[in-house]
Design a protein around this motif. Sequence first.
Motif, PDB file in Angstrom:
ATOM      1  N   VAL A 157      -5.674  -4.820   4.885  1.00  0.00           N
ATOM      2  CA  VAL A 157      -4.566  -5.346   5.540  1.00  0.00           C
ATOM      3  C   VAL A 157      -4.636  -6.520   6.371  1.00  0.00           C
ATOM      4  O   VAL A 157      -5.895  -6.494   6.831  1.00  0.00           O
ATOM      5  N   ALA A 158      -3.867  -7.394   6.557  1.00  0.00           N
ATOM      6  CA  ALA A 158      -4.070  -8.638   7.423  1.00  0.00           C
ATOM      7  C   ALA A 158      -3.026  -8.624   8.569  1.00  0.00           C
ATOM      8  O   ALA A 158      -1.915  -8.800   8.109  1.00  0.00           O
ATOM      9  N   ALA A 200     -12.185  -4.214   5.456  1.00  0.00           N
ATOM     10  CA  ALA A 200     -11.820  -3.319   4.416  1.00  0.00           C
ATOM     11  C   ALA A 200     -11.542  -1.925   5.165  1.00  0.00           C
ATOM     12  O   ALA A 200     -12.371  -1.489   6.116  1.00  0.00           O
ATOM     13  N   LEU A 201     -10.615  -1.062   4.519  1.00  0.00           N
ATOM     14  CA  LEU A 201     -10.579   0.335   4.978  1.00  0.00           C
ATOM     15  C   LEU A 201     -10.721   1.021   3.800  1.00  0.00           C
ATOM     16  O   LEU A 201     -10.289   0.960   2.615  1.00  0.00           O
ATOM     17  N   PHE A 202     -11.571   2.140   4.065  1.00  0.00           N
ATOM     18  CA  PHE A 202     -12.048   2.984   3.012  1.00  0.00           C
ATOM     19  C   PHE A 202     -11.414   4.389   3.069  1.00  0.00           C
ATOM     20  O   PHE A 202     -11.816   5.194   4.182  1.00  0.00           O
ATOM     21  N   ILE A 211       0.952  -1.333   0.001  1.00  0.00           N
ATOM     22  CA  ILE A 211       0.025   0.050  -0.035  1.00  0.00           C
ATOM     23  C   ILE A 211       1.000   1.356   0.181  1.00  0.00           C
ATOM     24  O   ILE A 211       0.680   2.078  -0.797  1.00  0.00           O
ATOM     25  N   ASN A 212       2.007   1.188   0.884  1.00  0.00           N
ATOM     26  CA  ASN A 212       2.733   2.574   0.892  1.00  0.00           C
ATOM     27  C   ASN A 212       3.472   2.706  -0.109  1.00  0.00           C
ATOM     28  O   ASN A 212       3.575   3.894  -0.702  1.00  0.00           O
ATOM     29  N   ARG A 257      -2.634   7.104   6.781  1.00  0.00           N
ATOM     30  CA  ARG A 257      -4.311   7.086   6.886  1.00  0.00           C
ATOM     31  C   ARG A 257      -4.483   5.696   7.170  1.00  0.00           C
ATOM     32  O   ARG A 257      -5.294   5.182   8.094  1.00  0.00           O
ATOM     33  N   VAL A 258      -3.646   4.791   6.562  1.00  0.00           N
ATOM     34  CA  VAL A 258      -4.039   3.404   6.940  1.00  0.00           C
ATOM     35  C   VAL A 258      -3.718   3.096   8.451  1.00  0.00           C
ATOM     36  O   VAL A 258      -4.235   2.574   8.998  1.00  0.00           O
TER      37      VAL A 258
END
Length: 301
Positions: free
Chosen positions: A257-258, A247-249, A182-183, A193-194
């Motif tokens: 992410v797990a 899930a992240l919005f 993601i980064n 933000r995550v």
Amino acid sequence: MTSDHGSSRTSTVDSSPLLVKALEKSLEVKDKVEKCANELSTVNETIKKEMAAGITLHQAEKALAQSESVEDRVHECAGELNEVNNVLAQEIDDRNKLNRELIETLQELSTTQNVLSDSQNVLAIAHEVVEEAKQRTLRDFATGIPNRELFNDRLDQAIALARRCDWILAVMFIDLDGFKQINDTHGHAIGDRVLQVVAQRLYEQVRSEDTVCRYGGDEFLYLLVNPRSIANIQRVAHNVFDRISQALFIDDLTLTVAPSIGVAVYPGDASTGQELVANADAAMYRAKEKKAGCIFFASIP
């Protein structure tokens, strides 16, 4: 006349000694003037009567001498009264000067109080700033949750308490699988933000006596104080895994992410805070290798 004099003296009891003396002298002069006036009036009436009856030259001279004597005493009283007036005028000047000095002193005191009040306000603000700065040094900059330093301090306190009360403790070491991708794909701003969302989700799970912190990078620690049983630790770890995995919005992105979770328990797995974190870290790496979600250090062969 006597009652008036008495009341005048009573009213000046609280005045200064000099003022009291001057007022008493004024009253004495007043008495003298009144007596002289009465005496002069009597002399004048006598002269008038004698002149009407036809007095001799010697008698007239004697009457005039008596009248002049009274007038002399009146002039003398006038001189004394002038002295009294001078004393009173000086006393009034002195009192006015004292009043001015008192007003200036009160103004200075008022200014001093304002300065002191301002100083106290400044000190209070400075104390708040120092306290806020201190809190910032114990908080993670990106997420706002406790940092490693604060976590270690609370962990040491919890171990000391657990030792006295014969409690168990648990440390969960949490790593985010997929965070690096993601980064790299969306940039560090989205990555932060995550981390913030994950920190918030952890905070939703934590009790008041527990502590979560960002350990560094995409790693978090979760301290459970007196969870009472291994089953309770397993239940909390399961809830943390499920919540972070949702899930992240973020803006128009849907990300996932797990977590990989390693758990170490005091006193069975370690006797110090440093050992407890190290063993939870080792268990987390085993969970990541096996993609097992959560592994307890005690179960590592």
